[in-house]
Scaffold this motif. Sequence first.
Motif, PDB file in Angstrom:
ATOM      1  N   ARG A 128       0.803  -1.217   0.000  1.00 21.15           N
ATOM      2  CA  ARG A 128       0.000   0.000   0.000  1.00 21.15           C
ATOM      3  C   ARG A 128       0.838   1.271   0.000  1.00 21.15           C
ATOM      4  O   ARG A 128       0.330   2.345  -0.246  1.00 21.15           O
ATOM      5  N   GLN A 158      -2.287   4.704  -3.052  1.00 22.35           N
ATOM      6  CA  GLN A 158      -2.997   5.506  -2.075  1.00 22.35           C
ATOM      7  C   GLN A 158      -4.391   5.839  -2.584  1.00 22.35           C
ATOM      8  O   GLN A 158      -4.721   5.537  -3.721  1.00 22.35           O
ATOM      9  N   ILE A 159      -5.178   6.454  -1.735  1.00 20.09           N
ATOM     10  CA  ILE A 159      -6.567   6.711  -2.133  1.00 20.09           C
ATOM     11  C   ILE A 159      -6.992   8.122  -1.742  1.00 20.09           C
ATOM     12  O   ILE A 159      -6.566   8.648  -0.715  1.00 20.09           O
ATOM     13  N   PRO A 200       3.377   7.824  -4.472  1.00 22.47           N
ATOM     14  CA  PRO A 200       2.885   6.509  -4.868  1.00 22.47           C
ATOM     15  C   PRO A 200       2.937   6.328  -6.383  1.00 22.47           C
ATOM     16  O   PRO A 200       3.166   7.274  -7.123  1.00 22.47           O
TER      17      PRO A 200
END
Lengths: 327, 303
Positions: free
Chosen positions: A93, A97-98, A176
């Motif tokens: 992760r 990412q979000i 990321p």
Amino acid sequence: MTAPLLQVKDLKVHFPVRTGGVVIGRYQALRAVDGVSFDLAPGETLGIVGESGCGKTTLGRAVLQLLPVTSGAVTWLGQEMTGLGAAAVKAAREHMQIVFQDPLASLDPRMTAGDIIAEPLRNYHPELSRAEVTRRVGELMEQVGLLPAMVNRYPHEFSGGQCQRIGIARAMILKPKLVICDEPVSALDVSVRAQVVNLLKDLQKTFGLAMLFISHDLAVVRHISDRVLVLYLGKAMELATRESLYQAPRHPYTRALMSAVPIPDPVKERAKPRIILAGDLPSPLDPPSGCVFRTRCPKATAVCAAKEPVRETSAHGHDVWCHHWRE
Amino acid sequence: MTDMAAPDVPPASNIGPDAIEGRSLWQDAWRRLMRNKAAVASLIILGLIAFFSVFGPYALAWTYDQIDWDHVEAVPPSLALKHYLGTDSVGRDLLARTLFGGRVSLTVGLLATSVALFIGVTVGAVSGYLGGKVDQLLMRFVDLMYSVPLTFFVIILMVLFGRNFILMFLAIGSVEWLTMARIVRGQTLTLKHREFMEAARASGGSTASILIRHVVPNVLGVVIVYVTLTIPQVILLESFLSFLGLGVQEPMTSWGVLINEGAAELEITPRTLIVPAVFMTATLFCLNFLGDGLRDALDPKDR
Ligand code: SF4
């Protein structure tokens, strides 16, 4: 073509839903995502569109392993993610990412903007000095269009657009390779949407990011995506490059969605044929047999109820899941 | 493509030498608390009461257990005899007893509440956040503990370990944490489904760091208010146990015990009730104001 960054194969996410039973519950599977596959190349943006309730948000969460995956495979940089232990998932992760839909709700109300942005860095690089963290946070805040002087403010002191910039900065601080944007602009005022979308585009260029851009807004998706995946009731309907999809949608569902987008020209707008979808989205607890779209599809025939359509690929690699797409 | 993150980027000059230092929630909370006049006043009064309870008895001519054999009766306040607030019915100095009782009551209040706070918050947060089997197990244990009557529980402890002061903290703390755990669990359950908790998981937070960084600060407002209600409860509980002969024993005393004795002599010497009652009420008032102040200070929305 470069090796895909992310490969999703026949991904299924079913939630058990209690549908009855007094003491011992009776459970039924809610098919939020039901057999979706796609690839994502480094630096590419895949738009995921569909009505609310079609499973697009679940799909994003499942890619990140924030939700338990029922079956199927999510391959990240050649490594299978499903069934990995917590530590391995955490390691993976770092590069995915979000960004969330509701900018304010996704920020801890009791943390300052600076702490929120720094949090992933503290989780993954606890060895960094305070000064270094502060420096990186300041740098990034400028990149996302926030004044570094705002580090000590709390989320409720920011506007929606600014909150979303904080959310974006948090997703970017680890540099990321993939950012999943879950309806990042649909909760924002129309006036700031364009700014945030352009910010995402700029960041994508600077960092060479790949993006999964989840949205129900076809215009925004068109602006930002390289390829677009259309979802309906947890299943893929159509997957094509942006040009191909917007110029020549093949799937009846995509066509219906497109016809609902207003054209900023009153003459054309009035002349345009409108396909109105009858009825509501069927329940994902009990999806229609055969093609899930058949209950609302203007072209549905007997074969649609009997057989589930498989992927058919037209010239230019335009994938469609429909029995009658050629007509 | 991540190599643009090369570590040798020159330090960003545009941030300048006056880079703003990050502040934490705690620093902010402290500043806000200091701006709240009622809370600051309460803090000072509490500090004074604690100070006099601890050091006052050394400065007095009489000790708490010393009987004034020349006046084995209730002596009214008298400077000449150095009984500044008089004596109780057996001739012991009331001020000395009240101050000494304050030591006992404040210690019990603070320690038992800290025990309850620590166990309650930990159990509640873990139970609410992890959910599932862990939650079931912990909450059933809480239910079980609830069903044991306090006095019975204390008597068992006394029989097993003999009577001592520490045991009382344990007994009271082990009862008070139950409600705390339930409150914290409830709060955690509502927090758990907020989007920022998911964001915390997505950004690589471990369970422990999420609990410490996100859950605890967000439940603290409610917890602090409950703490300020627990301290008086604990002080009263202690006097109840003492009344049953399970708490502090004569000639040792506490506010609760003094008030109890004073109430019995209300008609003859009202001051034996009034003196300890004034101390105790002042403490409780201050705790409430301080609790409110802390709750507001910990809420960033309340500037
Ligand atoms: S398969 Fe049939 S029901 Fe499904 S979209 Fe195509 S035409 Fe419509």
